[in-house]
Enzyme design. Sequence first.
Site, PDB file in Angstrom:
ATOM      1  N   SER A 182       8.619   9.414  -1.853  1.00  0.00           N
ATOM      2  CA  SER A 182       9.036   8.373  -2.503  1.00  0.00           C
ATOM      3  C   SER A 182      10.409   7.402  -1.677  1.00  0.00           C
ATOM      4  CB  SER A 182       9.092   8.266  -3.835  1.00  0.00           C
ATOM      5  OG  SER A 182      10.324   9.349  -4.063  1.00  0.00           O
ATOM      6  N   HIS A 210       2.809   7.549  -4.879  1.00  0.00           N
ATOM      7  CA  HIS A 210       2.874   6.585  -3.779  1.00  0.00           C
ATOM      8  C   HIS A 210       1.806   6.323  -2.949  1.00  0.00           C
ATOM      9  CE1 HIS A 210       6.884   5.252  -5.203  1.00  0.00           C
ATOM     10  NE2 HIS A 210       7.125   6.623  -5.307  1.00  0.00           N
ATOM     11  N   LYS A 241       2.329   1.967 -10.240  1.00  0.00           N
ATOM     12  CA  LYS A 241       2.599   1.517  -8.751  1.00  0.00           C
ATOM     13  C   LYS A 241       1.313   0.583  -8.470  1.00  0.00           C
ATOM     14  CE  LYS A 241       5.603   5.304  -8.447  1.00  0.00           C
ATOM     15  NZ  LYS A 241       6.849   4.848  -9.013  1.00  0.00           N
TER      16      LYS A 241
END
Length: 402
Positions: A182, A210, A241
């Site tokens: 990340s 991610h 996300k």
Amino acid sequence: MSIFDKTRSFTTARLLQAEGIYSYFTPIEESTSTEVRVDGEWKIMVGSNNYLGLTHHPRILEAQRRTLEKYGSGSTGSRFLNGTTDLHDELEARLAAFLRKEAALVFTTGYQASLGAVSTFIGRNDHLFLDKLDHASIVDGSRMAVGEVHRFPHSDFESLARQLAAVPPGSGKLVVTEGVFSMEGSITDLPRLVAIAREHGATLLVDDAHAIGVLGDNGAGTARHFGVDDQVDLIMATFSKSLASVGGVVAGPEHAIHYLRHLSRPLMFTASAPPASVAGVLVALDIMEQEPERRERLWDNTHRVAEALRSLGFDTGASETPIIPVLVGDPHQAARFWRGLFELGVFAHPIVPPAVPANASRIRVSMSAEHTDEQIEQVLDAFARVARKIPSSLRTGLSLGA
Ligand SMILES: Cc1ncc(COP(=O)(O)O)c(C=O)c1O
């Protein structure tokens, strides 16, 4: 001696505030998928994890509105008790299929999903192996775990192999890595990690916070990207996300998820994700499949910005994904750099210890599929202008942290 002695003498944040370079808790008054209004001024957002730009997608907003009407504003209970809706069940079935696992379990946040997965499987005689750059949620999970914790230097799989070989034969072993790191934006060499885990009889958990929406067919993540889905035992992901909501998931073998469902404290002792958030994730998964051009645009934007930043002389470290760190070194310099960008209408984040090692402070840029060419030009121009004002120690090859 009072417990408040340390709180009264804590000055780090106040000094930054006094200097006007405090970037935290900035109140956002309004937003689009790529811009936020702060103090009446619009800024281009390059600090969010809105990779596919889905936070304002009309279909997601409509699904959330409908769900609010049908189920109300919150679940007001744990998954275990009154906090499971048919939408939670539907999402679990959908995510299990999406991640090619037998079963999945939806948590209230990604943080809690990591915490639950890392802490619950580790018994007294088990061993946990963490990459030194693993996310705080994994580290915190290891603190809750009763077994023994080992940490190996970032991506140093030879050290990991030695650590695995050194534990008593027959012990349970869990290796935990991020798929995309990340703070670095680098992709883990999962095929190698899978081989090492297998050789030593270890179970492998990948935190793909991610990578979902970013890597692999349909955005199914790092394991799909490398074609090793069937060899990664457990996948954790968040909804905060690419999936433009809030919540998290752990997917894996049915018996493991059944165990987690009944014994994981971060699942059981907290209220479940609101139904409207869950409904948003279901639609985001549809859009991810139906609009692959979003992922293409995300990668175009990523390559363009990463190349431009490097040609401006910035060190972007090991980044190979939409997370592009601009290494600065000294935390104070990073805060000043943030301020310069902010004044030029760009909202990025300074990342400083303990999120990164000492002298590895950085400005972290995260790209979105919805950033326009004009916005990208403005961001790059801001970086070039701020760099001119801040000494050349920020440029590649010169001593970072000076
Ligand atoms: C690698 C990683 N794991 C877990 C989390 C926690 O996810 P969430 O913010 O959805 O709780 C994050 C988010 O910062 C993350 O970057």
